[in-house]
Enzyme design. Structure first.
Site, PDB file in Angstrom:
ATOM      1  N   SER A  50       0.856  -1.199   0.000  1.00 41.59           N
ATOM      2  CA  SER A  50       0.000   0.000   0.000  1.00 41.59           C
ATOM      3  C   SER A  50       0.889   1.245   0.000  1.00 41.59           C
ATOM      4  O   SER A  50       2.094   1.152   0.262  1.00 41.59           O
ATOM      5  CB  SER A  50      -0.891   0.000   1.245  1.00 41.59           C
ATOM      6  OG  SER A  50      -0.088   0.236   2.396  1.00 41.59           O
ATOM      7  N   ASP A  82      -1.099  -1.666  -3.989  1.00 38.05           N
ATOM      8  CA  ASP A  82      -2.468  -1.779  -3.482  1.00 38.05           C
ATOM      9  C   ASP A  82      -3.063  -0.371  -3.304  1.00 38.05           C
ATOM     10  O   ASP A  82      -2.448   0.491  -2.671  1.00 38.05           O
ATOM     11  CB  ASP A  82      -2.403  -2.506  -2.127  1.00 38.05           C
ATOM     12  CG  ASP A  82      -3.756  -2.938  -1.613  1.00 38.05           C
ATOM     13  OD1 ASP A  82      -4.667  -3.155  -2.433  1.00 38.05           O
ATOM     14  OD2 ASP A  82      -3.891  -3.089  -0.376  1.00 38.05           O
ATOM     15  N   HIS A  83      -4.225  -0.141  -3.865  1.00 33.13           N
ATOM     16  CA  HIS A  83      -4.951   1.136  -3.693  1.00 33.13           C
ATOM     17  C   HIS A  83      -4.139   2.375  -4.076  1.00 33.13           C
ATOM     18  O   HIS A  83      -4.082   3.342  -3.301  1.00 33.13           O
ATOM     19  CB  HIS A  83      -5.467   1.288  -2.254  1.00 33.13           C
ATOM     20  CG  HIS A  83      -6.521   0.295  -1.891  1.00 33.13           C
ATOM     21  ND1 HIS A  83      -7.802   0.361  -2.381  1.00 33.13           N
ATOM     22  CD2 HIS A  83      -6.480  -0.812  -1.109  1.00 33.13           C
ATOM     23  CE1 HIS A  83      -8.501  -0.659  -1.906  1.00 33.13           C
ATOM     24  NE2 HIS A  83      -7.719  -1.395  -1.141  1.00 33.13           N
ATOM     25  N   ASP A 104      -7.066   3.107  -7.755  1.00 33.49           N
ATOM     26  CA  ASP A 104      -8.359   3.078  -7.083  1.00 33.49           C
ATOM     27  C   ASP A 104      -8.993   4.462  -7.165  1.00 33.49           C
ATOM     28  O   ASP A 104      -8.762   5.314  -6.317  1.00 33.49           O
ATOM     29  CB  ASP A 104      -8.187   2.643  -5.627  1.00 33.49           C
ATOM     30  CG  ASP A 104      -9.523   2.589  -4.902  1.00 33.49           C
ATOM     31  OD1 ASP A 104     -10.560   2.913  -5.527  1.00 33.49           O
ATOM     32  OD2 ASP A 104      -9.536   2.231  -3.705  1.00 33.49           O
ATOM     33  N   GLU A 134     -11.054  -0.315  -9.888  1.00 30.60           N
ATOM     34  CA  GLU A 134     -12.156  -0.637  -8.965  1.00 30.60           C
ATOM     35  C   GLU A 134     -13.417   0.133  -9.333  1.00 30.60           C
ATOM     36  O   GLU A 134     -13.380   1.312  -9.663  1.00 30.60           O
ATOM     37  CB  GLU A 134     -11.754  -0.308  -7.512  1.00 30.60           C
ATOM     38  CG  GLU A 134     -12.877  -0.629  -6.503  1.00 30.60           C
ATOM     39  CD  GLU A 134     -12.437  -0.601  -5.039  1.00 30.60           C
ATOM     40  OE1 GLU A 134     -11.263  -0.911  -4.752  1.00 30.60           O
ATOM     41  OE2 GLU A 134     -13.278  -0.272  -4.188  1.00 30.60           O
ATOM     42  N   HIS A 180     -12.814  -3.446   4.421  1.00 33.08           N
ATOM     43  CA  HIS A 180     -11.468  -3.531   4.978  1.00 33.08           C
ATOM     44  C   HIS A 180     -11.495  -3.578   6.505  1.00 33.08           C
ATOM     45  O   HIS A 180     -12.444  -3.104   7.120  1.00 33.08           O
ATOM     46  CB  HIS A 180     -10.639  -2.331   4.517  1.00 33.08           C
ATOM     47  CG  HIS A 180     -10.337  -2.352   3.052  1.00 33.08           C
ATOM     48  ND1 HIS A 180     -10.942  -1.508   2.157  1.00 33.08           N
ATOM     49  CD2 HIS A 180      -9.508  -3.144   2.324  1.00 33.08           C
ATOM     50  CE1 HIS A 180     -10.481  -1.770   0.940  1.00 33.08           C
ATOM     51  NE2 HIS A 180      -9.623  -2.760   1.005  1.00 33.08           N
ATOM     52  N   GLY A 214     -10.836  -6.657   0.950  1.00 31.16           N
ATOM     53  CA  GLY A 214     -11.481  -6.813   2.255  1.00 31.16           C
ATOM     54  C   GLY A 214     -11.857  -8.244   2.573  1.00 31.16           C
ATOM     55  O   GLY A 214     -12.933  -8.518   3.114  1.00 31.16           O
ATOM     56  N   SER A 216     -10.311 -10.630   4.541  1.00 36.29           N
ATOM     57  CA  SER A 216      -9.838 -11.329   5.737  1.00 36.29           C
ATOM     58  C   SER A 216     -11.019 -11.999   6.426  1.00 36.29           C
ATOM     59  O   SER A 216     -12.131 -11.474   6.441  1.00 36.29           O
ATOM     60  CB  SER A 216      -9.146 -10.347   6.697  1.00 36.29           C
ATOM     61  OG  SER A 216      -7.815 -10.128   6.289  1.00 36.29           O
TER      62      SER A 216
END
Ligand code: G3H
Ligand code: 13P
Ligand code: ZN
Length: 311
Positions: A50, A82-83, A104, A134, A180, A214, A216
């Site tokens: 990230s 990421d993002h 993103d 996204e 998330h 998201g 997990s």
């Protein structure tokens, strides 16, 4: 072997009805735990950074640690941003050797999301990298952007075809009810992802790789380990693993996991200090944390993603 893109990984995953794990990395022990697990399972893997992780570790260290993991394991490893929130950040990561970036722009209006994604795609493709985009907004926390559950919006299947055609992106993250962090669902409610949306999206984009952020599952053994050793995480609830398994069998080719690694690391270290209050050698507590990250990732690869043996 050098760092690879996710192109071939996703083609095989789509065909084979499994998904690739995309794990967030912040330091050496996390990278080692994940890639040792992937090695033991002979699994392809995506290591994602990230912008917060890149700031924490600086722009060089994580790239070099991932290159070290490629040398040590000989596995196909994709290094992914990421993002990413701007063209400049995506460009900088491509220039640093990332093989994949996420732009993103999902919080922007549709036309702005398309324009920014297209700009990133043009640069990335010209430099051999691939792009994740996204559509739809997840609830939760992405770096400094907080999105409340009320403001989160599911992806509109009627938008996806135009978006993919006009941007040229290589994979698409969609919002189907994940979020998330460690508090994904209200305690007492039944978590249920919107598989109807996923199926409608994949009907409109046959063969196209879908990404689930998201994801997990918030293992209660680690929540308990944290709570029993001085922590306070009541009500931490994740995505049920059977729903992730179902998504992996469908068009979802990339499943993002960060919070579970954080819980495993923090739970292990908290327990270690509770049992060894006078220890101060970092290797003594980072070692077991790395081992538990490895065990967690092996479980994800074998029991959830189904990508073991696919390297
Ligand atoms: O989606 C967000 C990831 O979990 C990364 O979190 O921005 O705190 O590194 P971070
Ligand atoms: P979790 O917080 O569920 O691990 O999601 C991580 C993620 O989506 C990273 O982009
Ligand atoms: Zn995410």
């Amino acid at each position: 072997m050098s760092i690879v893109t996710s192109k071939e990984m996703f083609e095989k995953a789509y065909q084979g009805g499994y998904a690739i794990g995309a794990f967030n990395v912040n330091n050496m022990e996390i990278i080692q735990g994940i890639t040792e697990a992937a090695k033991e399972c002979n699994a392809p893997v995506i290591l994602q950074v990230s912008s917060g992780a890149r700031k924490y570790a600086n722009r060089t260290y994580l790239v070099k640690l991932v290159e070290a993991a490629v040398i040590e394991t000989g596995l196909p490893i994709c290094l992914h941003l990421d993002h990413g929130d701007s063209f400049e950040l995506c460009k900088s990561c491509v220039d640093d050797g990332f093989s994949s970036v996420m732009i993103d722009a999902s919080s922007k209006p549709f036309e702005e999301n398309i324009a920014l994604t297209r700009q990133v795609v043009e640069y990335a493709h010209a430099h051999g990298a691939v792009v994740e985009a996204e559509l739809g907004t997840l609830a939760g926390i992405e770096d400094d952007v907080h999105v409340s559950a009320e403001d989160s919006s599911y992806t509109r299947p009627e938008d996806v075809q135009e978006f993919v055609e006009r941007t040229g992106c290589d994979s698409l993250a969609i919002a189907i009810g994940t979020s998330h962090g460690a508090y994904k669902f209200k305690p007492g409610t039944k978590p249920q992802l919107r598989f109807d949306i996923l199926e409608e999206v994949s009907e409109r984009l046959p063969g196209f790789p879908i990404v689930l952020h998201g994801s997990s599952s918030v293992p209660q053994e680690y929540v308990q380990m944290i709570n029993e050793n001085g922590g306070a995480m009541p009500g931490a609830i994740g995505v049920p693993e059977d729903q992730l398994r179902q998504a992996a069998r469908l068009a979802v080719c990339k499943i993002n996991i960060d919070s579970d690694l954080r819980l495993a690391m923090t739970g292990t270290i908290r327990k270690y200090f509770a049992e060894h209050p006078s220890e101060f050698d970092p290797r003594k507590y980072l070692g077991p944390a790395r081992t538990n990250i490895k065990e967690l990732v092996k479980h994800k690869i074998i029991d959830v993603l189904g990508c073991d043996g696919k390297a």
